[in-house]
Design a protein around this motif. Structure first.
Motif, short mmCIF file in Angstrom:
data_model
loop_
_atom_site.label_atom_id
_atom_site.label_comp_id
_atom_site.label_asym_id
_atom_site.label_seq_id
_atom_site.Cartn_x
_atom_site.Cartn_y
_atom_site.Cartn_z
N VAL A 1 0.84 -1.20 0.00
CA VAL A 1 0.00 0.00 0.00
C VAL A 1 0.87 1.25 0.00
N ALA A 2 1.91 1.25 0.83
CA ALA A 2 2.80 2.40 0.92
C ALA A 2 3.45 2.70 -0.43
N LEU A 3 3.92 1.67 -1.10
CA LEU A 3 4.57 1.88 -2.39
C LEU A 3 3.60 2.38 -3.44
N ALA A 4 2.35 1.92 -3.37
CA ALA A 4 1.33 2.40 -4.30
C ALA A 4 1.04 3.87 -4.08
N VAL A 5 0.99 4.29 -2.83
CA VAL A 5 0.75 5.70 -2.51
C VAL A 5 1.93 6.56 -2.95
N LEU A 6 3.15 6.10 -2.67
CA LEU A 6 4.34 6.86 -3.03
C LEU A 6 4.49 6.98 -4.55
N ALA A 7 4.06 5.95 -5.26
CA ALA A 7 4.18 5.96 -6.72
C ALA A 7 3.24 6.97 -7.37
N ALA A 8 2.08 7.20 -6.74
CA ALA A 8 1.09 8.11 -7.34
C ALA A 8 0.27 8.80 -6.25
N PRO A 9 0.89 9.72 -5.49
CA PRO A 9 0.16 10.36 -4.40
C PRO A 9 -1.04 11.18 -4.89
N GLY A 10 -0.88 11.86 -6.02
CA GLY A 10 -1.99 12.64 -6.55
C GLY A 10 -3.18 11.78 -6.92
N ALA A 11 -2.91 10.64 -7.56
CA ALA A 11 -3.98 9.71 -7.93
C ALA A 11 -4.64 9.12 -6.69
N THR A 12 -3.84 8.87 -5.65
CA THR A 12 -4.39 8.32 -4.41
C THR A 12 -5.44 9.24 -3.82
N VAL A 13 -5.17 10.54 -3.87
CA VAL A 13 -6.13 11.52 -3.33
C VAL A 13 -7.44 11.51 -4.10
N SER A 14 -7.36 11.28 -5.39
CA SER A 14 -8.56 11.37 -6.23
C SER A 14 -9.34 10.08 -6.33
N GLN A 15 -8.79 8.96 -5.79
CA GLN A 15 -9.49 7.68 -5.92
C GLN A 15 -10.05 7.23 -4.58
N ASN A 16 -10.85 6.17 -4.61
CA ASN A 16 -11.42 5.64 -3.38
C ASN A 16 -10.58 4.48 -2.87
N ILE A 17 -10.98 3.94 -1.72
CA ILE A 17 -10.19 2.89 -1.08
C ILE A 17 -10.15 1.62 -1.92
N THR A 18 -11.24 1.38 -2.64
CA THR A 18 -11.30 0.18 -3.49
C THR A 18 -10.25 0.24 -4.59
N ALA A 19 -10.11 1.41 -5.20
CA ALA A 19 -9.13 1.57 -6.28
C ALA A 19 -7.71 1.42 -5.76
N LEU A 20 -7.43 2.01 -4.59
CA LEU A 20 -6.08 1.89 -4.03
C LEU A 20 -5.77 0.44 -3.69
N ALA A 21 -6.74 -0.25 -3.09
CA ALA A 21 -6.52 -1.67 -2.75
C ALA A 21 -6.25 -2.49 -4.01
N ARG A 22 -6.97 -2.18 -5.08
CA ARG A 22 -6.76 -2.91 -6.33
C ARG A 22 -5.38 -2.62 -6.91
N ASN A 23 -4.96 -1.35 -6.89
CA ASN A 23 -3.65 -0.99 -7.42
C ASN A 23 -2.51 -1.62 -6.62
#
Length: 284
Positions: free
Chosen positions: A20-42
């Motif tokens: 999860v941390a690496l996904a957030v660090l890779a795209a922090p802007g996208a993380t802000v604009s998406q929901n928890i389901t999308a982040l979990a999937r990524n």
């Protein structure tokens, strides 16, 4: 900012939380604009894992984490993440170093918890004496803290030598307070001294990154989670964060001592100024 805190704690995260941390660090802007389901999937994890990740970082859940991330991205100044380069002009250095320092203090203001500051003030205000330990760069912060805390009227001393503060810590008792300061939080001598102080019954306030060995020794932790392991210039701004926390505690302690004490301190300051004037006149 929050991204720095995530980088700092990468090694202490579980395997799934690290995804999860690496996904957030890779795209922090996208993380802000998406929901928890999308982040979990990524991140290829479950939604409960995302929630656990947020709570590991000290947030109640996904929504609070997302809000703090958005605030951090909004406050980040242009060019603040740029490293000083060999061919930088003076103007470039002014912009980069000042931007780093401003972002560090903005991040501190947005993430430090006032209730922890109040708990620390309560401990310091009732202490029979205050001892402050730090080594290396943190030793300068400890010396600054002594200079400011003793003005509150509580006997205060700072130790930066590991042998000395180990002996001093072993002599601390219930009713005493120790402030242990470390930018990395893993100094063996500081950890040992904090442990000795706790064993004797003293309260131990720790200013250090969360999840570190020194943090684990605290009776009260004020976490200062800043990343600087990969950048030799960042400790300059990191030290500012520690100095500001010391300023907050020193001013709060003086205020908590009440108006009568502050009047005494003002009279003492006035007497010192008069002495300085007389001395200047004598040598002039």
């Amino acid at each position: 900012m929050l991204l720095d805190s995530i980088r700092t704690q990468l090694d202490s995260l579980s395997k799934s939380e690290r995804k999860v941390a690496l996904a957030v660090l890779a795209a922090p802007g996208a993380t802000v604009s998406q929901n928890i389901t999308a982040l979990a999937r990524n991140a290829q994890v479950s939604e409960p894992t995302v929630v656990r990740f947020c709570r590991t970082l000290g947030y109640d859940g996904w929504h609070e984490f997302k809000l703090k991330l958005a605030q951090g991205l909004a406050l980040a100044l242009p060019g603040a993440s740029e490293q000083p380069a060999q061919d930088d002009l003076a103007a470039d250095l002014v912009n980069k170093i000042c931007s780093r320092s401003i972002n560090t203090l903005l991040d501190l203001r947005n993430n430090i918890k006032p209730e922890l500051i109040q708990q620390a003030l309560d401990i310091l205000a009732r202490a029979n004496k205050i001892e402050i330990y730090g080594q290396g760069t943190s030793g300068f912060v400890a010396a600054d803290a002594q200079h400011k805390f003793f003005r509150s009227g509580v006997p205060t001393v700072a130790y930066t030598d590991p042998t000395i503060h180990s002996i001093a810590a072993a002599l601390l008792r219930e009713g005493d307070a120790l402030v242990a300061i470390s930018q990395r939080g893993n100094n063996p001598a500081l950890v040992r001294s904090a442990k000795l102080a706790r064993r004797g019954g003293a309260e131990v306030i720790v200013l250090a990154p969360s999840g570190t060995q020194l943090a684990d020794m605290a009776s009260l932790l004020i976490p200062i989670d800043l990343v600087f392991a990969t950048d030799p210039y960042t400790p300059i701004s990191a030290r500012l964060a520690y100095l500001v926390v010391i300023d907050v505690l020193a001013v709060g302690l003086a205020l908590q001592r009440g108006p009568e004490f502050r009047k005494k301190m003002q009279n003492a300051q006035k007497a010192l100024q008069e002495f300085d004037m007389q001395f200047d006149s004598f040598i002039g």
